[in-house]
Scaffold this active site. Structure first.
Site, PDB file in Angstrom:
ATOM      1  N   TYR A   1      40.454  38.836  26.124  1.00 12.30           N
ATOM      2  CA  TYR A   1      40.286  38.484  27.527  1.00 12.30           C
ATOM      3  C   TYR A   1      40.721  37.034  27.739  1.00 12.30           C
ATOM      4  O   TYR A   1      39.922  36.100  27.603  1.00 12.30           O
ATOM      5  CB  TYR A   1      38.834  38.648  27.971  1.00 12.30           C
TER       6      TYR A   1
ATOM      7  N   ALA B   1      32.130  49.486  48.091  1.00 17.63           N
ATOM      8  CA  ALA B   1      32.493  49.835  49.473  1.00 17.63           C
ATOM      9  C   ALA B   1      32.870  48.592  50.288  1.00 17.63           C
ATOM     10  O   ALA B   1      32.837  48.618  51.519  1.00 17.63           O
ATOM     11  CB  ALA B   1      31.369  50.601  50.161  1.00 17.63           C
TER      12      ALA B   1
ATOM     13  N   PHE C   1      35.604  49.146  43.544  1.00 15.11           N
ATOM     14  CA  PHE C   1      35.814  50.029  44.691  1.00 15.11           C
ATOM     15  C   PHE C   1      34.501  50.610  45.204  1.00 15.11           C
ATOM     16  O   PHE C   1      34.313  50.775  46.421  1.00 15.11           O
ATOM     17  CB  PHE C   1      36.768  51.170  44.320  1.00 15.11           C
TER      18      PHE C   1
END
Length: 329
Positions: free
Chosen positions: A56, A216, A213
């Site tokens: 990462y 919302a 996602f």
């Protein structure tokens, strides 16, 4: 807030903090001072489980490299005896593809590098980041067993494990946890639940919010940094077509959130927490309000009947593709 047990004895907070996005895949790396303060606040909130990985990394605007392990290690150093640090080996990002390398010599080199960057004398949970088809699981497990004996790691796990690989590895050195994708949009690995229960292996769920996602809050890719550094710009669930296809899914979690006086993100996490006591999601964020919200999911109770109704609805609705896969058929 009740701790959860991974494997037989690794106690962690019911929700962990995925630290990847602080330096990797979410645009330009965040500021070190800002993220150090955020991690300290996470500890104060009750987070005890922090997830990072050797690969990462990101590039700061000045061209310097941001190493996630260095950031996480320095931030957690004052709290080292209170937290569980998980990191991973065996993957390198090579432009448009991943390169897998789980040879014993590579794992040993990686663990030494991670110990140095994390500023610690041991790693609490050390994952094989992806299965390397060139190396047998027994070889990987034996290497991990040696590292446990040497005190360099205390527990080990496998990310993106399937049943056969898990069983073979576990037979050599008991696996504490798998780290696999799980969300309302990706449920394929639920088929592993009976195996995990048989072997006493925990399930650490990555991408539990389908890369954000399922909060919302994001209705299109224009809300993200428009660069290759932010992977969300190319994820199918965030496209205009994807959002339209996921209208029923968003309605389900938003309506359930209203019923429970919660947020959609909290419902998405509470749903999986209610499924099995050994599931620990690790959503990530750069914002204090979001990590506080995510941890609050542990206080929301969904009954077995409510989880079943959600599952039934998910089984029968139209969804878009989701980054990393698709829902179980």
């Amino acid at each position: 807030m009740q701790a959860r047990i991974l494997g037989t004895d690794l106690s962690v907070s019911p929700v962990g903090l995925g630290c990847m996005g602080m330096t990797h895949a979410s645009g330009a790396p965040a500021g070190v001072k800002e993220m150090t303060e955020l991690i300290a606040k996470a500890v104060d909130m009750g987070y005890t489980f922090f997830d990072t990985a050797e690969c990462y990394t990101g590039t700061h605007p000045d061209g310097s490299t941001a190493y996630n392990e260095e950031l996480v290690g320095a931030a957690l150093k004052p709290y080292r005896d209170k937290v569980v640090i998980a990191t991973k080996c065996g993957v390198r990002h090579m432009g448009d593809h991943l390169e897998m390398d789980s040879r014993p010599q590579t794992i040993r080199k990686s663990v030494e590098g991670s110990l140095r960057k994390l500023q610690t004398d041991h790693i609490d949970l050390y994952y094989q980041h992806r299965i390397d088809p060139k190396v047998e699981p027994e070889v990987v497990a034996d290497t991990m067993a040696q590292l446990i004996k040497e005190g360099k790691i205390t527990h080990w796990g496998i990310s993106e494990a399937d049943e056969n690989y898990l069983r073979r590895a576990h037979g050599v050195c008991p696996v504490t946890a798998i780290q696999n994708r799980l969300s309302m949009m990706y449920r394929d690995y639920e088929k592993l639940f009976p195996v995990l229960e048989e072997l006493h292996v925990g399930f650490v769920a990555f991408s539990p919010l389908a890369n954000g996602f399922l909060t919302a809050r994001y209705r299109d890719t224009s809300q993200f940094e428009q660069s290759p550094a932010d992977f969300r710009t190319t994820m199918p669930q965030f496209s205009k077509e994807g959002v339209e296809q996921n209208h029923e899914l968003l309605a389900l979690i938003e309506n359930t959130a209203k019923e429970k006086d919660a947020t959609p993100a909290q419902i998405s996490l509470a749903w999986m927490l209610a499924k099995r006591p050994y599931i620990v999601p690790i959503p990530g964020s750069r914002k204090e309000s979001r990590i506080r919200e995510n941890l609050g999911a542990a206080d929301i109770h969904l009954t077995k009947e409510e989880v079943s109704r959600i599952d039934d609805a998910l089984d029968h609705m139209t969804m878009s593709q989701v980054f990393g896969g698709h829902r179980a058929s």
